[in-house]
Design an enzyme around this catalytic site. Structure first.
Site, PDB file in Angstrom:
ATOM      1  N   PRO A  16     -37.868 -50.716  17.288  1.00 14.74           N
ATOM      2  CA  PRO A  16     -38.464 -51.999  17.792  1.00 14.74           C
ATOM      3  C   PRO A  16     -38.296 -52.185  19.436  1.00 14.74           C
ATOM      4  CG  PRO A  16     -36.955 -52.552  16.251  1.00 14.74           C
ATOM      5  CD  PRO A  16     -36.863 -51.179  16.199  1.00 14.74           C
ATOM      6  N   SER A  54     -42.161 -54.591  16.897  1.00 10.63           N
ATOM      7  CA  SER A  54     -41.605 -55.768  17.319  1.00 10.63           C
ATOM      8  C   SER A  54     -42.179 -57.166  17.159  1.00 10.63           C
ATOM      9  CB  SER A  54     -41.116 -55.840  18.989  1.00 10.63           C
ATOM     10  OG  SER A  54     -40.540 -56.905  19.264  1.00 10.63           O
ATOM     11  N   TYR A  99     -37.591 -61.298  14.221  1.00 13.07           N
ATOM     12  CA  TYR A  99     -36.806 -62.504  14.765  1.00 13.07           C
ATOM     13  C   TYR A  99     -36.947 -63.456  14.029  1.00 13.07           C
ATOM     14  CZ  TYR A  99     -35.720 -59.735  19.055  1.00 13.07           C
ATOM     15  OH  TYR A  99     -35.071 -58.662  20.009  1.00 13.07           O
ATOM     16  N   THR A 128     -33.379 -58.712  12.549  1.00 14.19           N
ATOM     17  CA  THR A 128     -32.382 -58.333  13.614  1.00 14.19           C
ATOM     18  C   THR A 128     -31.485 -59.494  13.454  1.00 14.19           C
ATOM     19  OG1 THR A 128     -34.116 -57.212  15.013  1.00 14.19           O
ATOM     20  CG2 THR A 128     -32.156 -58.435  16.106  1.00 14.19           C
ATOM     21  N   LYS A 130     -30.897 -54.885  10.815  1.00 12.11           N
ATOM     22  CA  LYS A 130     -30.647 -54.296  12.269  1.00 12.11           C
ATOM     23  C   LYS A 130     -29.760 -54.891  12.900  1.00 12.11           C
ATOM     24  CE  LYS A 130     -33.054 -52.670  16.326  1.00 12.11           C
ATOM     25  NZ  LYS A 130     -32.567 -53.405  17.344  1.00 12.11           N
ATOM     26  N   SER A 169     -26.612 -50.865  15.049  1.00 13.91           N
ATOM     27  CA  SER A 169     -27.217 -51.122  16.487  1.00 13.91           C
ATOM     28  C   SER A 169     -26.703 -52.122  17.148  1.00 13.91           C
ATOM     29  CB  SER A 169     -28.894 -51.369  16.363  1.00 13.91           C
ATOM     30  OG  SER A 169     -29.391 -51.949  17.507  1.00 13.91           O
ATOM     31  N   HIS A 182     -28.438 -53.174  19.997  1.00 12.36           N
ATOM     32  CA  HIS A 182     -29.426 -53.716  20.702  1.00 12.36           C
ATOM     33  C   HIS A 182     -29.771 -52.907  21.983  1.00 12.36           C
ATOM     34  CE1 HIS A 182     -32.285 -57.246  19.901  1.00 12.36           C
ATOM     35  NE2 HIS A 182     -32.658 -57.083  21.270  1.00 12.36           N
ATOM     36  N   ARG A 229     -28.206 -54.544  25.201  1.00 10.19           N
ATOM     37  CA  ARG A 229     -28.879 -55.753  25.594  1.00 10.19           C
ATOM     38  C   ARG A 229     -28.442 -57.238  25.047  1.00 10.19           C
ATOM     39  NH1 ARG A 229     -33.703 -54.553  28.433  1.00 10.19           N
ATOM     40  NH2 ARG A 229     -34.807 -56.538  27.785  1.00 10.19           N
ATOM     41  N   ASP A 274     -29.434 -46.612  16.016  1.00 12.54           N
ATOM     42  CA  ASP A 274     -30.197 -46.408  17.451  1.00 12.54           C
ATOM     43  C   ASP A 274     -29.087 -46.616  18.585  1.00 12.54           C
ATOM     44  OD1 ASP A 274     -29.756 -49.295  17.748  1.00 12.54           O
ATOM     45  OD2 ASP A 274     -31.862 -49.668  17.265  1.00 12.54           O
ATOM     46  N   GLY A 275     -29.311 -46.565  19.700  1.00  8.25           N
ATOM     47  CA  GLY A 275     -28.771 -46.647  20.789  1.00  8.25           C
ATOM     48  C   GLY A 275     -28.297 -45.526  21.554  1.00  8.25           C
ATOM     49  N   GLY A 276     -28.817 -44.883  22.504  1.00  2.00           N
ATOM     50  CA  GLY A 276     -28.314 -43.921  23.263  1.00  2.00           C
ATOM     51  C   GLY A 276     -28.762 -42.586  22.986  1.00  2.00           C
ATOM     52  N   ARG A 327     -35.580 -46.459  24.711  1.00  2.00           N
ATOM     53  CA  ARG A 327     -35.884 -46.385  25.801  1.00  2.00           C
ATOM     54  C   ARG A 327     -36.625 -44.827  26.267  1.00  2.00           C
ATOM     55  NH1 ARG A 327     -31.068 -49.325  26.524  1.00  2.00           N
ATOM     56  NH2 ARG A 327     -31.375 -51.094  27.638  1.00  2.00           N
TER      57      ARG A 327
END
Length: 347
Positions: free
Chosen positions: A74, A103, A127, A153, A220, A242, A244, A247, A275-277, A299
Site C-alpha cells: 500500500p 492505501s 489507517y 497498519t 502490517k 514492515s 513502513h 518512513r 516488505d521493505g527494501g 518504491r
C-alpha cells in the site's frame, strides 16, 4: 533489475518536490537504507544437481491464487507519481496476477480501482483515524467495491517527521484522498482536519473490531515476535513484517533481520509477509527462505509507475518473475516449497 538506475530515472522524471515526497525516509533515512542493504547481506547456500527443468512461482495469499509471491504494497497519493495513479497500478497488478493493497490515502476511488482491476482481488490498507466514523465509512466503501481483506497498519500512531525538503514538497502537491468524498464536510482530503489524523490510542482490540466485517484481518508494521503473537491471539489472519519503508521510527530494525523472529513466534498459525527494501527476484527467494509467504514491493513499483504508467509496472512485475524463476533454478529449488531455510547461511 538495476533498482538504482530505475530510481535515478524516476527522480529525473518526477522533479525535486515529487521525488522528495515519495522517496524520503524518516530522520536520517537510516532504516530506509538498511532495508535494502540487509537483503543484500543475506547469502545463499545453493543446492547442486537438482532437476530444475520445470519451475513454478505460483502460490496463494490468504487463499487468493497469485502468479508469484510478490504483491504491491500500500502506497498513498500515487497520482503524485503518475496522472493515472492507483488505477494504473491496479491494472498492471491484475494483468500480472499479483495482489495489490490499496492505501487509505489513495488518490483514486475504490470503484475506479476495482474497475481497473477487472475483477482481480485486492486488499484495503486501513489507517485507524481519530474520527472512527470516517474509518468505518472507508471500510464500508472498500468492501462495497470488492476488497478481499483488511490490512491494518500498526506502526503509525502518529506520522513521523520527514526531512524538510520532503515536507516542503508535500505542502505544494495536490494530494486528494479520493475515498473521503462524502465522508467529511470540509472538502475531499483536507490534511488539516483533526479527525483525519491517526488515532494514537489504537490497541490490539482493533483486530477484533475489524474482524466483525467477516473479512480476513492482516496486521502490517510488525517487527517483533511478541507483537506478532499478540496479533494472532487477537484474531489476525496474517502479519506483514514492515517498518513502513523506513518512513516511521528511524533506526528501526530492517525487515530482513526482523522476519525470522516473527516467523518463529507465529509458526504455522498465520501467513507472514514482508516488505521493505525488496528489489529483486533473489531478494524474494531470500524472504521465502526466511519464512515469508510472499513479499511486497513499494518504491520500485512507484518508480516504474512514474516512468511508464501501467505498462511500466507490468514490465517490472514481469522482470521480477523472470528473476525469481532464475534464482530458484540456480538455488536448486524448482518449487516454492523447496525454498527453505537451509538455502541460507546462518539460518
Amino acid at each position: 533489475m538495476d533498482g538504482g538506475a530505475l530510481e535515478r530515472a524516476a527522480s529525473d522524471r518526477l522533479g525535486a518536490e515529487r521525488y522528495a515526497f515519495l522517496s524520503s525516509g524518516a530522520g536520517r533515512s537510516i532504516t530506509a537504507r538498511e532495508n535494502v542493504e540487509a537483503w543484500s547481506s543475506v547469502r545463499f547456500r545453493p543446492r547442486a544437481l537438482v532437476d530444475v527443468t520445470t519451475v513454478s512461482t505460483e502460490t496463494t495469499m490468504l487463499g487468493v491464487p497469485v502468479a508469484m509471491p510478490v504483491g504491491i504494497a500500500p502506497m498513498g497519493f500515487q497520482k503524485v507519481a503518475h496522472a493515472e495513479g492507483e488505477a494504473a497500478m491496479a491494472k498492471a497488478a491484475a494483468a500480472a496476477h499479483a495482489l495489490m493493497v490499496v492505501s487509505t490515502r489513495s488518490t483514486t476511488s475504490f470503484e475506479s480501482i476495482a474497475s481497473a482491476s477487472a475483477g482481480a482481488p485486492w486488499w484495503f490498507q486501513v489507517y485507524v483515524l481519530r474520527d472512527r466514523s470516517i474509518t468505518r465509512g472507508l471500510i464500508e466503501r472498500a468492501i462495497a467495491a470488492g476488497c478481499r481483506a483488511l490490512v491494518v497498519t500498526a506502526d503509525t500512531p502518529v506520522v513521523a517527521t520527514k526531512p524538510s525538503d520532503a515536507a516542503a514538497g508535500a505542502l505544494h502537491l495536490d494530494m486528494r484522498a479520493a475515498n473521503l468524498e462524502g465522508l467529511i464536510d470540509e472538502g475531499v482530503g483536507r490534511r488539516d482536519l483533526p479527525g483525519l489524523e491517526q488515532d494514537p490510542g489504537v490497541t490490539y482490540d482493533i483486530i477484533g473490531e475489524l474482524a466483525e466485517t467477516e473479512l480476513p484481518v492482516v496486521v502490517k508494521g510488525i517487527v517483533r515476535g511478541d507483537d506478532a503473537r499478540r496479533c494472532v491471539d487477537a484474531g489476525a489472519q496474517g502479519i506483514v513484517v514492515s517498518n513502513h519503508g523506513g518512513r516511521q521510527l528511524d533506526s528501526t530494525i530492517s525487515t530482513a533481520r526482523a522476519l525470522p523472529e516473527v516467523v518463529d513466534a507465529v509458526g504455522d498459525a498465520v501467513e507472514v509477509y514482508v516488505d521493505g527494501g525488496v528489489r529483486s527476484g533473489s531478494d524474494v527467494v531470500k524472504a521465502l527462505a526466511l519464512g515469508a509467504r510472499a513479499a511486497f514491493i513499494g518504491r520500485t513499483a512507484l518508480w516504474s509507475l512514474a516512468l511508464g504508467g501501467s505498462q511500466g509496472v507490468a514490465d517490472l512485475l514481469a522482470e521480477l518473475r523472470i528473476e525469481l524463476s532464475e534464482a530458484m533454478m540456480l538455488a536448486g529449488a524448482p518449487q516454492l516449497g523447496d525454498v527453505t531455510a537451509d538455502l541460507l547461511i546462518g539460518r
